[in-house]
Design an enzyme around this catalytic site. Sequence first.
Site, PDB file in Angstrom:
ATOM      1  N   TYR A 126     -14.257   1.902  -1.086  1.00  0.00           N
ATOM      2  CA  TYR A 126     -12.914   2.469  -1.237  1.00  0.00           C
ATOM      3  C   TYR A 126     -12.886   3.774  -0.434  1.00  0.00           C
ATOM      4  CZ  TYR A 126      -8.755   4.216  -3.792  1.00  0.00           C
ATOM      5  OH  TYR A 126      -7.526   4.691  -4.143  1.00  0.00           O
TER       6      TYR A 126
ATOM      7  N   LYS B  28     -11.780  -0.830   1.940  1.00  0.00           N
ATOM      8  CA  LYS B  28     -10.370  -0.557   1.708  1.00  0.00           C
ATOM      9  C   LYS B  28     -10.041   0.701   2.493  1.00  0.00           C
ATOM     10  CE  LYS B  28      -6.941   0.741  -1.725  1.00  0.00           C
ATOM     11  NZ  LYS B  28      -6.721   1.542  -2.954  1.00  0.00           N
TER      12      LYS B  28
END
Length: 299
Positions: A136, A164
């Site tokens: 992330y 991400k």
Amino acid sequence: MQVNWKGVFPAVTTKLKDDGSLDQEAIKAGLNRLIDNGAGGVVMMGMVGENAQLTPDEKRTVLRIAVETVNGRVPVVSGLAETNTGSAIQFARDAEEIGVQGLMVFPGLTYKSDDRETVEFYRAIARSTKLGIMIYNNPRGYGVDMRPDLLEQLKGEANIVAIKEESYDTTRVTDIYNQFGDRFVVFCGVDDLVLESAALGVTGWVSGMANAVPKESVELLDLAVKGDFEKARKLYRVLTPLFHLDVHVKLVQYIKLAENITAGYSENLKAPRLKLEGEERQRIVAIIEKTMKDLKALS
């Protein structure tokens, strides 16, 4: 079940009762709604899922509910947001035992790690589990930027498979593809950059506002991946005012309010977050209602 890292993966809101406890029936219903509307996977307890505000027991309960409810229809990915490496490794092992298929790993919370510490943190988690890992990358939110040179140091960890990308710099997408080819799957992590990201080759999207408009979000990404940018632009222009709310510090409040208006789920939040009031609430409601009206006119 292996994660097919493509499609819309809503960052699922954690439904709560008025007393702040988990609303298990609403969590189940919400998951079924997302899957019925075409979600390619679900991400439990990302930032939108209020991961950092949940107790350890609540986190594991949410995962058990998700695994049981989804029942193999789509991959279940768990957010992993912990303050130290030991707790992160334990959570990864617990999540694997519960039966999730993947992890979306935040950098260590509360402490801004340097490059060497960040690489070692992700390496230690990767080596503690067989689950596929999505990094992330949200430098605005957490102060740590997983640049391509840091990914270079982690490419030897076979189960770190996706990132991400939420640096708000779409050139990063092409830089990652140029440096690594298909070694890492790049997911869009910013709702109001999804069409731009898809134009650069992204086929996966972790979306907050897909909680409110799952069908339209799936349609938008499908159009873009197919290259039908004329139709995609029309839909994107209608959705973008709503998607802008995903990049605000109060994105959780905004998304839960939007989900309340579009699907009837509670706006309840874990304190210190509070429900919106006054002019701010009126302004956000107006954006949501106009978007829904414009979507109806578009169809």
